[in-house]
Write a protein that holds these residues in place. Structure first.
Motif, short mmCIF file in Angstrom:
data_model
loop_
_atom_site.label_atom_id
_atom_site.label_comp_id
_atom_site.label_asym_id
_atom_site.label_seq_id
_atom_site.Cartn_x
_atom_site.Cartn_y
_atom_site.Cartn_z
N SER A 120 0.81 -1.22 0.00
CA SER A 120 0.00 0.00 0.00
C SER A 120 0.85 1.27 0.00
O SER A 120 0.35 2.36 -0.32
N ALA A 123 3.26 2.88 -4.21
CA ALA A 123 2.96 3.91 -5.21
C ALA A 123 3.30 5.30 -4.68
O ALA A 123 3.92 6.11 -5.38
N MET A 143 2.93 -4.52 -5.37
CA MET A 143 1.58 -4.06 -5.71
C MET A 143 0.96 -4.95 -6.78
O MET A 143 1.66 -5.71 -7.47
N SER A 144 -0.33 -4.82 -6.98
CA SER A 144 -1.03 -5.63 -7.98
C SER A 144 -0.64 -5.21 -9.39
O SER A 144 -0.09 -4.12 -9.61
N ASP A 146 -2.63 -4.30 -11.82
CA ASP A 146 -3.38 -3.10 -12.20
C ASP A 146 -2.73 -1.85 -11.61
O ASP A 146 -2.61 -0.83 -12.31
N GLU A 147 -2.33 -1.92 -10.36
CA GLU A 147 -1.69 -0.77 -9.72
C GLU A 147 -0.35 -0.45 -10.37
O GLU A 147 -0.02 0.72 -10.60
N LEU A 151 0.68 2.96 -12.38
CA LEU A 151 1.74 3.80 -11.80
C LEU A 151 2.84 4.13 -12.80
O LEU A 151 3.33 5.27 -12.84
#
Length: 345
Positions: A120, A123, A143-144, A146-147, A151
């Motif tokens: 978390s 980013a 992070m995933s 998608d994240e 980014l």
């Protein structure tokens, strides 16, 4: 001391008494301030004759551009940032050594941000670090997908180590954890082990997913072998705490997520009087510098982490100089058999 602008808008420094500045070089070479700025910062677009004149004037005056002045002229920080999940992990330290060595050769500094294995925070850390630097390297981001894909365009130029984004196009250098883990599974299978336990890593770790994929492949090819999986083992302390679960599993071969987990487990098993490899064989992953000095020495899969860092810097250097970076690169880890694995008794 005050700042002025050349006819091209370049930031320069007005001379203080007794101190050489870019203005002195321009006056001696009889060229504009912007020409001196471009020459001092390595531009290849200046006429060779003018370049030589500026260099001769600078040499005659004993002038050398300061890093701060260079940054002001170019709008650059001469710094790249690196975000790592855990700076205490020797694997990431190895990558940083390789990257820092390459950066230093180009007079760049490296700013390091540690996310402490908290996806978390990654980013926010990356965006803040990018504001302070000319480019950023994400080392094994947790992070995933998608994240990560969202980014990367925000922090360009960027390079990724040990993670392949699913859509964003950025340079990637990585270790092939899937093939490396498959080699360890085959190593234990070749020693006769049919009941195995994998002490898996963090849920969000892409390299852990690669290891799990190798477990699935191996299970399909070897239905006679049982492979149990536990999750959440990344550190030495977590490996130490796994000893009871390992003993209760009745596994004859244990594959730890990394060398730190394996070393923690070895320590706990020794305290409990469990013989390695007599009662249970143990493997690590990464071949950190301490792996060969455990008792007994640790069987592991070697990853050339300094080279990963060096290759990441090479691609970042291309991006910083508006060049097409080299192709993505994947290193195949190699099993290093040592004393913690042996034939099933």
């Amino acid at each position: 001391m005050s700042r002025i602008r050349s006819e091209k808008g370049d930031a320069v420094t007005r001379r203080s008494p007794g101190r050489l500045t870019i203005s002195d070089v321009a006056a001696k070479a009889e060229v504009s301030l912007s020409t001196v700025s471009r020459v001092m910062n390595g531009s290849t677009k200046v006429d060779p004759a003018l370049t030589e004149r500026v260099r001769e004037a600078a040499f005659a005056l004993g002038y050398a551009a300061s890093p701060l002045a260079r940054s002001l002229v170019l709008g650059k920080t001469q710094t790249v940032s690196v975000v790592v999940p855990d700076l205490g992990n020797p694997t990431f330290q190895g990558a940083l050594r390789g990257l820092s060595s390459g950066a230093a050769s180009a007079n760049y500094h490296v700013l390091v941000a540690d996310s402490f294995e908290d996806p978390s925070k990654e980013a926010e850390l990356a965006i803040e670090a990018r504001r302070r630097s000319d480019g950023i390297v994400l080392c094994a981001p947790r992070m995933s997908d998608d994240e990560l894909n969202a980014l990367l365009p925000q922090i360009a130029p960027a390079v990724v180590i040990n993670r392949t984004p699913t859509s964003a196009r950025v340079p990637v250098v990585a270790a092939d954890y899937r093939s490396g883990f498959a080699q360890l599974l085959n190593h234990l299978n070749g020693l006769g082990h049919k009941r195995l336990l994998f002490l898996g890593g963090a849920e969000g770790s892409a390299s852990n997913r690669d290891r799990l994929a190798a477990v699935d492949d191996f299970g399909l090819a070897h239905p006679e072998t049982t492979i149990d999986v536990l999750s959440g083992y990344v550190t030495f302390a977590e490996g130490y705490a796994s000893a009871n679960a390992v003993i209760d599993s009745k596994a004859t071969g244990v594959l730890a997520f990394n060398d730190l987990v394996a070393m923690g487990l070895l320590s706990a098993l020794s305290e409990r009087g469990v013989s390695v490899p007599g009662d249970v064989s143990v493997t690590g992953f990464d071949d950190i510098q301490f792996a060969q000095y455990t008792t007994p020495p640790l069987t592991t899969a070697a990853v050339p982490t300094p080279e990963l860092g060096a290759q990441a810097w090479a691609r970042m250097w291309d991006l910083l100089n508006d060049r097409q970076p080299a192709y993505n690169l994947s290193f195949g880890p190699l099993v290093v058999p040592r004393g913690t694995t042996g034939p099933i008794s």
